[in-house]
Design a protein around this motif. Structure first.
Motif, mmCIF file in Angstrom:
data_model
loop_
_atom_site.group_PDB
_atom_site.id
_atom_site.type_symbol
_atom_site.label_atom_id
_atom_site.label_comp_id
_atom_site.label_asym_id
_atom_site.label_seq_id
_atom_site.Cartn_x
_atom_site.Cartn_y
_atom_site.Cartn_z
ATOM 1 N N PHE A 119 0.829 -1.212 0.000
ATOM 2 C CA PHE A 119 0.000 0.000 0.000
ATOM 3 C C PHE A 119 0.864 1.263 0.000
ATOM 4 O O PHE A 119 0.499 2.265 -0.623
ATOM 5 C CB PHE A 119 -0.932 0.002 1.206
ATOM 6 N N LEU A 120 2.003 1.233 0.691
ATOM 7 C CA LEU A 120 2.895 2.391 0.687
ATOM 8 C C LEU A 120 3.493 2.617 -0.699
ATOM 9 O O LEU A 120 3.753 3.760 -1.093
ATOM 10 C CB LEU A 120 4.010 2.202 1.715
ATOM 11 N N LEU A 121 3.733 1.537 -1.435
ATOM 12 C CA LEU A 121 4.221 1.686 -2.807
ATOM 13 C C LEU A 121 3.145 2.287 -3.703
ATOM 14 O O LEU A 121 3.454 2.974 -4.677
ATOM 15 C CB LEU A 121 4.646 0.319 -3.359
ATOM 16 N N GLN A 122 1.890 2.028 -3.382
ATOM 17 C CA GLN A 122 0.790 2.586 -4.170
ATOM 18 C C GLN A 122 0.563 4.049 -3.865
ATOM 19 O O GLN A 122 0.646 4.909 -4.733
ATOM 20 C CB GLN A 122 -0.513 1.822 -3.883
ATOM 21 N N SER A 123 0.261 4.341 -2.604
ATOM 22 C CA SER A 123 -0.150 5.695 -2.218
ATOM 23 C C SER A 123 0.397 6.033 -0.834
ATOM 24 O O SER A 123 -0.318 5.905 0.163
ATOM 25 C CB SER A 123 -1.678 5.813 -2.216
ATOM 26 N N PRO A 124 1.660 6.441 -0.744
ATOM 27 C CA PRO A 124 2.201 6.798 0.563
ATOM 28 C C PRO A 124 1.518 8.046 1.108
ATOM 29 O O PRO A 124 1.202 8.971 0.356
ATOM 30 C CB PRO A 124 3.681 7.062 0.265
ATOM 31 N N THR A 125 1.262 8.056 2.397
ATOM 32 C CA THR A 125 0.660 9.221 3.040
ATOM 33 C C THR A 125 1.441 9.532 4.310
ATOM 34 O O THR A 125 2.208 8.696 4.804
ATOM 35 C CB THR A 125 -0.817 8.980 3.411
ATOM 36 N N VAL A 126 1.245 10.736 4.827
ATOM 37 C CA VAL A 126 1.946 11.126 6.047
ATOM 38 C C VAL A 126 1.614 10.172 7.186
ATOM 39 O O VAL A 126 2.498 9.677 7.895
ATOM 40 C CB VAL A 126 1.582 12.578 6.433
ATOM 41 N N LEU A 127 0.317 9.879 7.364
ATOM 42 C CA LEU A 127 -0.101 9.029 8.475
ATOM 43 C C LEU A 127 0.432 7.604 8.356
ATOM 44 O O LEU A 127 0.949 7.034 9.315
ATOM 45 C CB LEU A 127 -1.625 8.997 8.578
ATOM 46 N N THR A 128 0.308 7.015 7.168
ATOM 47 C CA THR A 128 0.749 5.626 7.020
ATOM 48 C C THR A 128 2.271 5.502 7.090
ATOM 49 O O THR A 128 2.788 4.502 7.585
ATOM 50 C CB THR A 128 0.233 5.018 5.706
ATOM 51 N N LEU A 129 2.990 6.523 6.615
ATOM 52 C CA LEU A 129 4.446 6.496 6.730
ATOM 53 C C LEU A 129 4.879 6.605 8.189
ATOM 54 O O LEU A 129 5.884 6.021 8.589
ATOM 55 C CB LEU A 129 5.064 7.638 5.915
ATOM 56 N N LEU A 130 4.130 7.348 8.991
ATOM 57 C CA LEU A 130 4.427 7.439 10.417
ATOM 58 C C LEU A 130 4.020 6.167 11.151
ATOM 59 O O LEU A 130 4.695 5.735 12.091
ATOM 60 C CB LEU A 130 3.704 8.644 11.032
ATOM 61 N N MET A 131 2.917 5.557 10.712
ATOM 62 C CA MET A 131 2.409 4.371 11.386
ATOM 63 C C MET A 131 3.263 3.138 11.113
ATOM 64 O O MET A 131 3.401 2.271 11.987
ATOM 65 C CB MET A 131 0.968 4.088 10.954
ATOM 66 N N PHE A 132 3.834 3.032 9.919
ATOM 67 C CA PHE A 132 4.500 1.794 9.530
ATOM 68 C C PHE A 132 5.653 1.412 10.465
ATOM 69 O O PHE A 132 5.691 0.272 10.948
ATOM 70 C CB PHE A 132 4.975 1.869 8.084
ATOM 71 N N PRO A 133 6.622 2.307 10.747
ATOM 72 C CA PRO A 133 7.700 1.885 11.661
ATOM 73 C C PRO A 133 7.189 1.547 13.056
ATOM 74 O O PRO A 133 7.748 0.665 13.726
ATOM 75 C CB PRO A 133 8.648 3.099 11.689
ATOM 76 N N VAL A 134 6.127 2.226 13.500
ATOM 77 C CA VAL A 134 5.535 1.905 14.800
ATOM 78 C C VAL A 134 4.977 0.485 14.785
ATOM 79 O O VAL A 134 5.170 -0.302 15.724
ATOM 80 C CB VAL A 134 4.427 2.915 15.165
ATOM 81 N N LEU A 135 4.302 0.120 13.691
ATOM 82 C CA LEU A 135 3.720 -1.215 13.588
ATOM 83 C C LEU A 135 4.795 -2.291 13.459
ATOM 84 O O LEU A 135 4.605 -3.418 13.932
ATOM 85 C CB LEU A 135 2.754 -1.268 12.398
#
Length: 213
Positions: free
Chosen positions: A155-171
């Motif tokens: 999903f990040l390769l499709q449409s990276p967003t501020v929220l998901t980019l911040l959430m990913f390393p946390v997850l």
């Protein structure tokens, strides 16, 4: 937001989020607190992504000034502008057919397939009261967590967003900690059998060559 721009479509946010969450849950079949936490983290990521994709374009709003300079003539509230890689690389044509978007579909598919394969092995092992060591579990101790992360990377390769980019390393950290807790439970349940298995099989990154059982 006006529907002609592809935003404010909250029913699409709800529908797409529900489809992916139910699809993942059908593979994981959460039973324990650890299972529910893993699914919960994935669900939060999915909802955040589809909210920006169809609900409110927070990332585009925050980057509108910079994008206006970087991509002259860009329609900042156009739904297609949400495909940031398309805009930044200057690719022409349908953004759903650009190289990264096509690659993302493969990565998401691999992640979902890994969830499915891992669930089948784990379900059989739990019914028989034994340790899951075959299929994906022969290469990884936590293939389900890797499957979730693979879908998120897609999903990040499709449409990276501020929220998901911040959430990913946390997850990533969350899943690593869940994996550790799961190993403690399995060690208490299976003792030296699990310890021997853990010495042979890595947690999240498979070795190029398998170690003999």
């Amino acid at each position: 937001m006006s529907a002609e721009y592809g935003y404010g479509l909250w029913w699409l946010v709800a529908l797409n989020s529900l489809v992916f969450i139910v699809f993942a849950a059908s593979f994981v079949q959460p039973k324990t607190k650890l299972d529910w936490r893993a699914l919960g983290g994935f669900s939060a990521f999915v909802v955040a992504m589809f909210t920006e994709m169809y609900g409110f374009p927070l990332t585009i709003f925050l980057l509108s000034g910079w994008l206006g300079e970087r991509v002259p003539g860009q329609q900042s509230l156009d739904h297609l502008s949400g495909h940031l890689w398309q805009e930044l690389f200057g690719w022409e044509g349908d953004p759903h057919l650009n190289p990264l978007h096509l690659l993302s579909n493969v990565v998401i598919g691999v992640g979902l397939y890994l969830l499915y394969r891992a669930w089948r092995v784990l379900y059989t092992a739990q019914r028989e009261g034994r340790l899951a060591t075959t299929g994906p579990y022969a290469r990884l101790r936590h293939p389900q967590y890797v499957g979730f992360l693979a879908v998120m990377v897609g999903f990040l390769l499709q449409s990276p967003t501020v929220l998901t980019l911040l959430m990913f390393p946390v997850l990533v950290v969350v899943y690593w900690r869940l994996g550790r807790k799961e190993e403690q439970v399995l060690t208490r349940q299976f003792g030296t059998a699990y310890q021997d298995y853990a010495r042979r099989v890595p947690r999240f990154v498979p070795r190029l060559r398998r170690q003999a059982a």
